[in-house]
Design a protein around this motif. Structure first.
Motif, short mmCIF file in Angstrom:
data_model
loop_
_atom_site.label_atom_id
_atom_site.label_comp_id
_atom_site.label_asym_id
_atom_site.label_seq_id
_atom_site.Cartn_x
_atom_site.Cartn_y
_atom_site.Cartn_z
N ALA A 40 0.87 -1.40 -0.07
CA ALA A 40 -0.07 0.04 0.07
C ALA A 40 0.87 1.13 0.10
O ALA A 40 1.81 1.19 0.81
CB ALA A 40 -0.86 -0.06 1.26
N ILE A 41 0.61 2.39 -0.86
CA ILE A 41 1.35 3.40 -0.83
C ILE A 41 0.53 4.61 -0.61
O ILE A 41 -0.64 4.79 -1.34
CB ILE A 41 1.91 3.38 -2.47
CG1 ILE A 41 2.72 2.37 -2.63
CG2 ILE A 41 2.64 4.96 -2.65
CD1 ILE A 41 3.39 2.11 -4.28
N ALA A 42 1.07 5.36 0.22
CA ALA A 42 0.30 6.82 0.25
C ALA A 42 1.35 7.77 0.89
O ALA A 42 2.41 7.44 1.73
CB ALA A 42 -1.15 6.81 1.29
N ASP A 43 0.78 9.02 1.11
CA ASP A 43 1.57 9.98 1.97
C ASP A 43 0.97 9.98 3.41
O ASP A 43 -0.12 10.52 3.70
CB ASP A 43 1.26 11.27 1.39
CG ASP A 43 1.91 12.48 2.22
OD1 ASP A 43 2.60 12.06 3.27
OD2 ASP A 43 1.55 13.65 2.24
N VAL A 44 1.41 9.26 4.46
CA VAL A 44 0.86 8.93 5.57
C VAL A 44 1.17 9.70 6.69
O VAL A 44 0.33 10.10 7.78
CB VAL A 44 1.23 7.33 6.10
CG1 VAL A 44 0.81 6.33 5.08
CG2 VAL A 44 2.60 7.36 6.34
N GLY A 52 3.85 15.24 1.80
CA GLY A 52 3.52 15.62 0.33
C GLY A 52 4.34 14.61 -0.29
O GLY A 52 4.31 14.66 -1.68
N ASP A 53 4.91 13.67 0.14
CA ASP A 53 5.74 12.50 -0.80
C ASP A 53 4.90 11.18 -0.08
O ASP A 53 4.33 11.02 0.70
CB ASP A 53 7.21 12.46 -0.55
CG ASP A 53 7.54 12.50 1.03
OD1 ASP A 53 6.98 11.86 1.82
OD2 ASP A 53 8.67 13.08 1.43
N ILE A 55 9.04 5.24 5.43
CA ILE A 55 8.80 6.69 5.46
C ILE A 55 9.61 7.34 4.69
O ILE A 55 10.84 7.22 4.69
CB ILE A 55 8.81 7.18 6.91
CG1 ILE A 55 7.67 6.48 7.68
CG2 ILE A 55 8.38 8.87 6.63
CD1 ILE A 55 6.17 6.72 7.26
N GLN A 56 9.34 8.04 3.71
CA GLN A 56 10.50 9.14 2.75
C GLN A 56 10.56 10.21 3.58
O GLN A 56 9.95 11.03 3.84
CB GLN A 56 9.59 9.36 1.53
CG GLN A 56 10.61 9.83 0.54
CD GLN A 56 10.17 9.98 -0.98
OE1 GLN A 56 10.81 10.27 -1.76
NE2 GLN A 56 8.64 9.62 -1.21
N THR A 57 11.94 10.24 4.15
CA THR A 57 12.62 11.34 4.97
C THR A 57 13.13 12.19 4.22
O THR A 57 13.18 13.38 4.73
CB THR A 57 13.44 10.63 6.08
OG1 THR A 57 14.36 9.75 5.55
CG2 THR A 57 12.72 9.39 6.86
N VAL A 88 14.57 9.28 -0.26
CA VAL A 88 15.34 8.38 0.72
C VAL A 88 14.35 7.71 1.75
O VAL A 88 13.38 8.45 2.31
CB VAL A 88 16.13 9.38 1.45
CG1 VAL A 88 16.69 8.90 2.81
CG2 VAL A 88 17.09 9.95 0.69
N PHE A 89 14.27 6.29 1.89
CA PHE A 89 13.34 5.63 2.52
C PHE A 89 13.67 5.03 4.13
O PHE A 89 15.12 4.31 3.68
CB PHE A 89 12.43 4.81 1.71
CG PHE A 89 11.64 5.38 0.72
CD1 PHE A 89 10.14 5.30 0.90
CD2 PHE A 89 12.47 5.73 -0.60
CE1 PHE A 89 9.56 6.08 0.00
CE2 PHE A 89 11.40 6.29 -1.71
CZ PHE A 89 10.17 6.31 -1.48
N GLU A 90 13.03 5.04 4.91
CA GLU A 90 13.46 4.44 6.33
C GLU A 90 12.52 3.88 6.77
O GLU A 90 11.21 4.28 6.90
CB GLU A 90 13.98 5.48 7.01
CG GLU A 90 14.54 5.27 8.58
CD GLU A 90 14.67 6.23 9.53
OE1 GLU A 90 14.52 6.00 10.77
OE2 GLU A 90 15.14 7.28 8.97
N ASP A 91 12.47 2.62 7.24
CA ASP A 91 11.66 1.75 7.71
C ASP A 91 11.41 2.08 9.12
O ASP A 91 12.40 1.80 10.18
CB ASP A 91 12.09 0.05 7.71
CG ASP A 91 11.20 -0.94 8.53
OD1 ASP A 91 9.83 -0.19 8.79
OD2 ASP A 91 11.32 -1.86 8.46
#
Length: 637
Positions: free
Chosen positions: A137-141, A145-146, A164-166, A170-173
């Motif tokens: 599932a993909i969304a701006d949670v 804005g990303d 989370i796109q920080t 750049v993504f961090e679990d």
């Protein structure tokens, strides 16, 4: 929280696959064909896709698995703009075993160069993380804005991950901090959408249990606090349980406004038996509405439900693979089912009057998309068996006819499919993901494919349409929420069929102002007009732009702001400082003599209630302060 793997047999068959394939070919030879063959898509996999990223070793969980398998076992895929460059990247949910735990595989992420050439970015974006995923599932949670990614384990053997796109790309679990503790899902499906009307995106997970083939499952709801942290609700929270006498193996779910009240209802699709509808009251309280609303399936199983307004009457209809009717000779060969909405969420099976010439096959998904550019949804069907992917063209009067030769004659075991213009030429393209085994010796290859629009495909020149627009019930002193449904040439689980979605409003003779709209699930968007005084005359219109740059604006909608109810002093905006008193705020009801009223805000402190002050402004301040604190609580509605 792991489960011991055990072999439950093949995915859905009794006959061997090769035997079924032979029967399929003999049956197909007898079926009606389209009068004129047309080509709409060409296979550009070798030019546009990198080599398969997975080479999987055999495991004892599946004795039929070859020593090595080329390509990932892809159950599901989503086209989404992960890096905010206005083209669509690909996320693939990988992991072997259709109903039982098998090999953990890397989650594939492919980044688009803008012209449909994809580069494998699985390692650079997600660190090569492995799991056994049924869906993503993909969304701006977190509201920055990303795009963020939720990767729920499918068999209780892998911890759920929330990337989370920080920073850009750049993504961090951050699952440990943002999900309930020890979340190791048995997730057959997952979706984001605004369930309680507060503008942030909540999470719904279709839990199919440790033994999916016999499980009625539960529908689990996790509420977003507005900053991307999810909870399972308060002590009153229970899953939406499914009657085991009706259906089992909840393999897909969708969020869609099926009853026309502009909130997210839940559609649970069961592989076997009757699927379900849960209607939302707007505050994330759901009522079972299946009986009398959901017609019986006419095939033994389905894997996907697609919601779109195929007949353009303003409500969402449903398309289900394999459920439209069976061949009398071979019980595993089926047609697409078409369910027509009466506008209030009650559906009628109109397959016989709607579908013609479709070959029987073992299908896995249906997508709505306008591939010939005439402004009407056609149907794309992902198939596991011969003749491969299928196209059914809409004649403009909501009747669909199969088109022979629309796709190249490639037989591969397609489980996942999505559609969009990936190369920027305005024509719709198709991406497919392969899993399972397939027929006639192609047991080793799971080659994900990209089909570019070509031949009879036509570039999209139809601007977005506004399926429905809410006329808000505006009250003085409160932000005015407007929700509306936007459609375009294809459906998108992430709302990326359109962009630059805005609302422009004017109050009386004042100049116009524009506010952004955000995606809240299904095909719905949400915009906020600032609070206005009682009696204000407000007019607004909404607009959206699609990928090819076509822009549309709606007709104006007008309304008058009502006075606040007695006792409802001024309301402040979300967050920020507590509100100042609203002039003329009315006092509330007086508590019973001797009664002390307090309200816990969840931080161990309390706000005293007591009798109202003789000053209207003082009462308004107290009520406004209480409303501000309530908004800060972020509990499950």
């Amino acid at each position: 929280m792991t489960s011991s793997p055990h072999f439950l047999g093949t995915r859905r068959r009794v006959l061997p696959r090769v035997a079924i394939g032979a029967v399929a070919l003999s049956v197909l030879a007898l079926l009606p064909r389209a009068a004129l063959a047309q080509s709409f898509f060409e296979d550009q996999t070798e030019l546009k896709f990198p080599a398969p990223g997975c080479v999987v070793e055999a495991t004892e969980d599946d004795p039929d698995l070859p020593a090595k398998r080329l390509g990932c076992y892809t159950n599901f895929l989503v086209l989404s703009d992960l890096d905010a460059d206005r083209d669509l990247d690909i996320v693939m949910a990988n992991g072997g075993g259709y109903y039982v735990r098998d090999v953990a595989e890397e989650t594939s992420v492919y980044v688009n160069d803008g012209e449909g050439l994809y580069t494998d970015a699985s390692m650079s974006l997600l660190g090569g993380t492995k799991s056994r995923l049924r869906q993503v599932a993909i969304a701006d949670v977190d509201g920055d804005g990303d795009k963020d990614l939720y990767l729920p384990g499918g068999y209780g053997a892998d911890a759920d991950q929330l990337f989370i796109q920080t920073a850009p790309a750049v993504f961090e679990d951050q699952a440990d901090a943002r999900l309930p503790p020890f979340t190791w899902s048995n997730a057959g499906s997952a979706h984001f959408g605004d369930l309680d009307g507060d503008g942030d995106l909540d999470l719904v997970v279709g839990d199919w249990g440790a033994a999916p083939l016999g499980s009625p499952g539960d529908t689990l709801i996790y509420m977003n606090d507005g900053a991307g942290t999810f909870t399972a609700g308060d002590e009153d929270y229970v899953p939406l349980q499914v009657d085991p006498m009706v259906g089992r193996t909840p393999i897909d779910l969708d969020l869609a406004d099926v009853d026309g009240d502009f909130d997210m209802d839940i559609l649970v699709n069961h592989r076997n038996g009757l699927s379900r509808i849960f209607l939302n009251d707007g505050a994330a309280q759901f009522t079972e509405a299946t009986e009398g609303s959901y017609p019986e399936k006419k095939g033994p199983y389905t894997y996907n439900v697609e919601a779109c307004d195929y007949d353009e009457d303003g409500d969402l209809d449903l398309l289900l693979d394999n459920a439209g009717g069976q061949d009398e000779v071979e019980p595993f060969l089926n047609l697409t089912q078409v369910l027509n909405n009466d506008g209030e969420g009650h559906f009628e099976d109109v397959t016989a009057a709607t579908i013609s010439g479709e070959p029987y096959a073992d299908d896995n998904a249906v997508k709505c998309a306008d591939v010939n550019g005439d402004g009407h949804y056609d149907l794309l069907v992902a198939s596991l068996t011969n003749p491969g992917e299928k196209l059914l063209l809409n004649d403009g009067a909501a009747k669909f006819a199969y088109v022979e030769g629309a796709f190249p004659a490639i037989e591969d075991p397609t489980l996942g499919i999505d559609v969009a213009d990936v190369d920027g030429d305005g024509k719709l393209d198709v991406v497919t993901g392969q899993g399972e085994t397939g027929f006639f010796g192609i047991l080793n290859a799971h080659i994900d494919r990209i089909y570019l629009g070509a031949g009879d495909s036509v570039a999209d020149t139809t601007p977005p349409k506004f399926r429905a627009i809410e006329t808000p019930s505006a009250v003085a002193g409160e932000d005015i929420i407007v929700r509306f449904a936007v459609t375009d040439a294809y459906t998108s689980e992430t709302g990326e069929h359109v962009h630059d979605v805005t609302l422009t409003y004017a109050v009386g003779e004042a100049e116009e102002d524009t506010v952004p709209a955000t995606f809240i699930g299904g095909d719905l968007f949400r915009a906020v007009i600032p609070a206005q005084p009682a009696g204000a005359e407000v007019a607004f219109s909404v607009s959206a732009t699609d990928g090819p740059g076509e822009t549309a604006s709606s007709e104006p909608v007008s309304f008058t702001v009502a006075a606040a109810a007695a006792g409802g002093g001024g309301a402040g905006g979300e967050g920020g400082a507590p509100p100042a008193p609203t002039e003329g705020g009315a006092g509330g009801a007086t508590p019973t003599e001797g009664e002390a009223k307090t309200e816990d805000d969840g931080c161990g402190c309390a706000v005293p209630g007591g009798a109202p002050s003789s000053s209207g402004a003082g009462v308004a301040l107290l009520l406004g302060l209480t409303a501000w604190i309530n908004r800060r609580r972020r509990t499950r509605a």
